[in-house]
Scaffold this active site. Structure first.
Site, PDB file in Angstrom:
ATOM      1  N   HIS A   1     -32.885 -16.999  -9.032  1.00 18.42           N
ATOM      2  CA  HIS A   1     -32.073 -18.053  -8.722  1.00 18.42           C
ATOM      3  C   HIS A   1     -32.879 -19.306  -9.008  1.00 18.42           C
ATOM      4  CE1 HIS A   1     -29.866 -15.787  -5.222  1.00 18.42           C
ATOM      5  NE2 HIS A   1     -29.858 -15.014  -6.320  1.00 18.42           N
TER       6      HIS A   1
ATOM      7  N   HIS B   1     -23.341  -7.352  -8.210  1.00 19.53           N
ATOM      8  CA  HIS B   1     -24.256  -6.987  -7.192  1.00 19.53           C
ATOM      9  C   HIS B   1     -24.144  -5.476  -6.952  1.00 19.53           C
ATOM     10  CE1 HIS B   1     -24.921 -11.444  -6.380  1.00 19.53           C
ATOM     11  NE2 HIS B   1     -25.944 -11.141  -6.134  1.00 19.53           N
TER      12      HIS B   1
ATOM     13  N   ASP C   1      -1.262   1.632  -6.326  1.00 18.11           N
ATOM     14  CA  ASP C   1      -1.432   1.190  -5.132  1.00 18.11           C
ATOM     15  C   ASP C   1      -2.202  -0.148  -4.893  1.00 18.11           C
ATOM     16  OD1 ASP C   1      -1.653   1.981  -2.394  1.00 18.11           O
ATOM     17  OD2 ASP C   1      -2.930   3.741  -2.646  1.00 18.11           O
TER      18      ASP C   1
ATOM     19  N   SER D   1       0.929  -1.292  -0.020  1.00 17.36           N
ATOM     20  CA  SER D   1       0.073   0.017  -0.052  1.00 17.36           C
ATOM     21  C   SER D   1       0.859   1.363  -0.092  1.00 17.36           C
ATOM     22  CB  SER D   1      -0.975   0.281   1.101  1.00 17.36           C
ATOM     23  OG  SER D   1      -1.983  -0.994   0.910  1.00 17.36           O
TER      24      SER D   1
ATOM     25  N   GLU E   1       2.616   3.128   2.026  1.00 18.34           N
ATOM     26  CA  GLU E   1       2.307   4.383   2.896  1.00 18.34           C
ATOM     27  C   GLU E   1       3.423   5.150   3.194  1.00 18.34           C
ATOM     28  OE1 GLU E   1      -0.868   5.651   3.826  1.00 18.34           O
ATOM     29  OE2 GLU E   1      -1.220   4.300   1.918  1.00 18.34           O
TER      30      GLU E   1
ATOM     31  N   ASP F   1      -5.683   3.664  -0.833  1.00 18.45           N
ATOM     32  CA  ASP F   1      -6.205   3.499   0.504  1.00 18.45           C
ATOM     33  C   ASP F   1      -5.116   4.175   1.218  1.00 18.45           C
ATOM     34  OD1 ASP F   1      -3.839   1.912   0.333  1.00 18.45           O
ATOM     35  OD2 ASP F   1      -4.818   0.009  -0.103  1.00 18.45           O
TER      36      ASP F   1
ATOM     37  N   TYR G   1     -37.192 -11.565  -4.229  1.00 17.78           N
ATOM     38  CA  TYR G   1     -36.409 -10.814  -4.974  1.00 17.78           C
ATOM     39  C   TYR G   1     -37.489 -10.347  -5.953  1.00 17.78           C
ATOM     40  CZ  TYR G   1     -31.601 -12.267  -4.114  1.00 17.78           C
ATOM     41  OH  TYR G   1     -30.408 -12.482  -3.563  1.00 17.78           O
TER      42      TYR G   1
END
Length: 1005
Positions: free
Chosen positions: A438, A329, A144, A5, A7, A31, A445
């Site tokens: 499904h 989703h 990153d 990351s 940092e 991040d 749903y």
């Protein structure tokens, strides 16, 4: 494996060529607060000398996750060419991939080593080399959150413009509606571009715009409190502009699928990200306030916050062509974005952001899918729920051009195809009113799908872009069906799938929007039947402006539905009288028995094992007041089911990730095809199934079950109950009901109530008995059965967490003993009874002359019941039988259900082959070397999309009969003095109903 990351310092394993410079920068970050800055020259590279940690996937693993590489790259300016990522052992390259740099802002790639990269990954790889494009001169990139190796669910990697080679199989997977954004964008229009746009079309577009705005921009007063609240939220995002760059907290989906499980919590804290759903909701709130104030001071402030947030969102990679590693989703988190930017379209045009925003809307809503060849279109409730309005908004926001007309017409045709009755187990709506998600009927749903699609139906109603009549009719049937299997708003628990809370409920709002969308044929502006249904579903406190108009038109709330309905795509029978609802459900080799996740429905294995529920109590009527309460519920004892009663821990599902088509979920299939229902004249009906539990748990458990519904009487029969379990008892549950007051009485065979608590009794019935539960349902029990009754504090487990629960319940069941063979039962339910009524019913059953029903046959092949009051005989024929010789029916050549009511010289006949017939024979890959059925994902089955095959069924009836009228799929093939042979073309398990007239002299054919 470490996650880099950047940092504090450059990791020791990172090095660049002599013409490059690596440093830590706070100008951009994904991040923390810093990233790795790479100032590069021509032919530059970075090397990372660190064991990659790759391990080949092992078949049979608990998880299907695949080792993958993940990285974020910030590009200050778009440039030609691709970064090259090379993985190997020292200077030897084993596998590689390329990452396009034709973008500005943050982009990411999730790349599976085995599936997505060129070459062959090796477990000993210890070097990553990142090379600049051949075309590149000097420049700068920021890196990153680099993960050399991390396990990722193979379904989730999503390709985009930077990595179009990733997970191409997702374009046709069960998740394609989320993940196929790149494929949708490659589709070309199916029709020619109109030469021009007419004034009438432009007027229609304005009317649709107004309707769309009405849906999402309620009138309100903007207060200083609103402004302060929005300012606090904006400040929390940390959005600032610095050095021609925009900075702020990273914006993420909530899933963090690429983080290693052991480090997920730590990394989420370090990322300090803001959720995409919060950002899209903020944009929506800001847009509504902007549109509701005329104060210039407030507008200036709202405008600045809106544009800064939108620019930051774009810089973070939430923009055209970017898939963020995965967008599975994501629609639930982004759905406020579309109406927000639509409301601000004039501002965006003025600020020069409209074209960019429209492209982003189109990309994330997947609007390109409207150009899918219609034969390949499949409806999807997730899309209806979360992105359909975004698709339409991305088209309405376009300038009025011929291209806009073509896009809207394509949207109409695509949506029409999506709503039309779907073949096989495809989504979304079935000919019988089932609403699919499904790969099964799924109200939890479906309700969201209705909430999403019906407002859009209203927006396009009465215009050239309204959906076709068949599509409108299919949606209408599915919506109206929801108010049949729900009472008043909560649906049957057997339909709960993985949400057995008893609290999920329909929403009246879709009924209101659909009513205002007019009739399917477009001849009336208000659909009066749907309006009447909406008015019944609304509570007195829910005042809706449309209702006032309907009342002035003379439309009144419909009475409580009364009748019997068959939904065999759900293996469901629905029976209603007055204010009560009884429903019975099963499963088959096509329709799964249960849906269980690692955190949902852990004990619901038996939820569709012939579950017979009566929803009859409450104001309004609901599951809890009708007897269901999750706390303390014995998951072995769903009313009507025949089960092996196991200790609660033994009942907990062993949820597995069985293949790459599915996640960690359990959706077990039977190997039986016989499950479903039948109705006669829309008034009475029946249900029957061959129960065979999946071998994952109790493969020896079988039963043949039936229920016959006549007005307020339900007759339940079972035969051939068998299993090899000699440790746990087998039972058929009559009822299980919560006791709000432990003293709530029940009655057993006498005038004295039983209010003792706790209480338990087991008795062998040497003579017929009757019972009355605490919900006003009477039970008649013939002699020769073992009855058990309980009133006690039950100890159970929470369906989602496994935590201990308890509650006070009464229950009754019939005992079949350990490892039963040829077990059987018979009982009848008198719904809405009192002691006097059920006692009188029981007395009447003692004499053939007064009995309300007679069991004419109860064996392995057939359950046949005569209802004496309606002069109806109902046949559950589990096997083909050429010697039925009961009532008017002599033979059938197909396992089926038949009901015949005699009325003078007429026979009213209804029949069904309940086999959906999506494939023939056995699927070899569902069975192991011992012939035992294996657990497979239903998503992996090719027959899911197969069309139901037509089967010709023959029935032989006693005597000479003629058809009252010609009907599709029906014909008399032979008729003589002794018998009449009828053929029915059976498909999709749809009942055939016909009327025969007595014909004393008909020439033999």
């Amino acid at each position: 494996m470490p996650i880099y990351s950047f940092e504090d310092s450059i990791p020791a394993c990172f090095a660049s060529d002599e013409h490059s410079c690596l440093s830590i920068s706070d100008l951009h970050y994904k991040d923390g607060a810093c990233s790795l800055k790479w100032d590069f020259a021509e032919h530059s590279f970075i090397t990372v000398r660190q064991p990659i940690g790759y391990r080949p996937f092992q078949k049979g693993s608990i998880s299907q996750a695949r080792d993958s590489f993940a990285v974020w790259i910030y590009n200050p300016v778009p440039r030609a060419g691709c970064l090259s990522f090379e993985f190997g052992r020292g200077d030897q390259i084993d596998c590689r991939f390329e990452f396009s740099l034709e973008y500005q802002g943050w982009r990411t790639a999730w790349v599976a080593f085995e599936r997505d990269m060129q070459g062959m990954p090796h477990p000993d790889m210890d070097t990553l080399t990142i090379r600049t494009p051949k075309e590149a001169a000097c420049g700068t990139l920021f890196i990153d959150q680099l993960m050399l190796n991390t396990p990722i669910d193979p379904r989730f990697h999503t390709r985009d413009f930077q990595a179009p080679f990733v997970n191409k199989g997702a374009d046709i997977s069960a998740n394609a509606h989320w993940l196929a954004l790149y494929a949708f964008e490659q589709l070309k229009p199916l029709s020619e571009l109109p030469l021009s746009i007419t004034r009438e079309q432009a007027d229609v577009h304005m009317r649709m715009n107004r309707r769309f705005e009405e849906l999402f921009c309620p009138k309100r007063v903007v207060t200083q409190e609103d402004m302060d609240r929005l300012q606090r939220r904006f400040d929390d995002y940390g959005i600032v502009r610095r050095e021609n760059a925009i900075l702020g907290r990273p914006i993420e989906l909530p899933f963090f699928d690429h983080f290693p499980p052991s480090q997920k919590a730590e990394l989420k804290v370090m990322a300090n990200s803001e959720m995409l759903s919060e950002i899209s909701q903020f944009l929506m709130d800001t847009a509504v306030c902007f549109r509701n104030t005329e104060q210039e001071r407030l507008q200036v402030k709202l405008r600045a916050m809106f544009l800064d947030t939108l620019d930051h969102l774009d810089d973070q990679g939430w923009t055209y062509g970017s898939s963020q590693g995965t967008v599975h989703h994501f629609g639930y988190n982004f759905r406020d974005y579309y109406p927000a930017v639509f409301l601000m379209r004039d501002l965006l045009k003025e600020a020069g952001r409209l074209e960019r925003t429209q492209r982003t809307m189109r990309w994330y809503s997947g609007a390109g899918r409207i150009h899918t060849p219609l034969a390949d279109v499949e409806g999807n409730i997730d899309i209806f729920n979360t992105t359909l309005h975004g698709m339409l908004a991305s088209l309405l926001i376009m300038d009025d051009t011929p291209e806009k007309v073509r896009e809207l017409l394509a949207f109409r045709d695509w949506l029409s195809q999506s709503l039309s009755p779907a073949r096989g187990l495809r989504a979304a709506y079935k000919i019988d009113g089932s609403a699919y998600h499904h790969v099964n009927h799924y109200p939890a749903y479906a309700v969201g799908g209705f909430q999403g699609v019906t407002p859009m139906m209203y927006v396009i109603s009465g215009t050239p872009y309204r959906v076709h009549e068949e599509a409108h009719g299919a949606l209408r049937k599915a919506l109206l069906a929801m108010r049949l299997y729900s009472n008043k708003r909560e649906w049957l628990l057997s339909l709960a799938a993985r949400h057995p809370t008893g609290k999920w409920a329909l929403d009246p709002e879709p009924f209101i929007y659909l009513a205002q969308s007019g009739t399917p044929d477009g001849t009336k502006e208000v659909d009066q039947e749907v309006a009447a249904a909406a008015m019944r579903l609304l509570e007195p406190c829910e005042h809706i402006e449309a209702v006032d108009r309907w009342l002035s038109m003379g439309i009144a709330p419909e009475p409580d539905p009364s009748g019997h309905w068959t939904m065999n795509y759900a293996a469901l029978a629905i029976h209603r009288r007055g204010s009560w609802l009884a429903g019975m459900r099963g499963h088959s080799r096509y329709l799964w028995a249960n849906e269980t996740y690692v955190n949902a429905n852990l004990y619901g294995r038996y939820i569709s094992h012939g579950h017979l529920q009566i929803l009859s109590h409450g104001e309004p009527i609901n599951n809890e007041d009708s007897g269901y309460r999750q706390e303390g519920w014995d998951w072995n004892r769903w009313p009507g089911t025949t089960t092996v009663h196991k200790p609660i821990e033994a009942l907990r599902s062993d949820v597995r990730n069985v293949d790459t088509f599915s996640g960690f979920e359990e959706m077990l299939l039977s190997d039986e095809t016989f499950a479903g229902g039948l109705h006669l004249e829309g008034r009475n009906g029946m249900f029957a199934m061959k129960l065979h539990e999946h071998p994952k748990y109790e493969g020896s458990h079988r039963a043949r079950k039936s229920a016959f519904f006549f007005d307020d009487r339900i007759i339940c029969l079972g035969t051939d109950i068998e299993n090899d379990n000699d440790v746990c008892p087998t039972e058929t549950t009559l009822f299980q009901a919560h006791l709000p007051d432990p003293g709530d009485p029940i009655w057993v065979n006498g005038a004295a109530p039983i209010s003792e608590f706790p209480y338990k009794e087991q008795v062998q019935l040497n003579s017929a008995a009757w019972m009355l539960d605490n919900k006003g349902n009477g039970y008649y029990l013939p002699a020769g059965q073992a009855l058990a009754v309980s009133r006690t504090t039950q100890h159970s487990k929470h369906q989602a967490t496994g935590a201990d629960t308890q509650g006070n319940f009464t229950a009754a069941w019939l005992e079949h003993g350990m490892a039963p063979k040829e077990g059987r039962y018979e009982y009848a339910i008198l719904v809405g009874a009192d002691c006097e009524a059920i006692e009188a019913f029981s007395l009447q059953m003692q004499s053939p002359e007064t009995a309300a029903y007679r069991v004419l046959r109860q064996d392995r092949s057939a359950h046949i019941v005569q209802d004496t009051r309606s002069q109806t005989i109902a046949y559950a024929l589990f096997e083909a039988d050429d010697a039925i010789h009961t009532g008017h029916l002599s033979a059938v050549d197909t396992p089926s259900m038949v009901m015949i009511r005699e009325e003078g010289d007429r026979l009213i006949v209804s029949a069904v082959d309940p086999d959906l017939r999506l494939y023939e024979g056995l699927e070899e890959d569902q069975y192991d070397e011992h012939g035992l059925q294996k657990e497979v994902s239903v998503y992996s089955r090719q027959w899911v999309h197969a069309e139901s095959m037509t089967h010709t069924m023959r029935m032989r009836l006693k005597g000479q009969w003629a058809a009252q009228k010609d009907m599709p799929g029906f014909r008399i093939v032979r008729c003589d003095i002794a018998s009449t042979v009828v053929e029915l073309a059976c498909k999709e398990a749809i009942p055939h109903e016909f009327v025969l007239l007595r014909a004393p002299r008909i020439a033999e054919v």
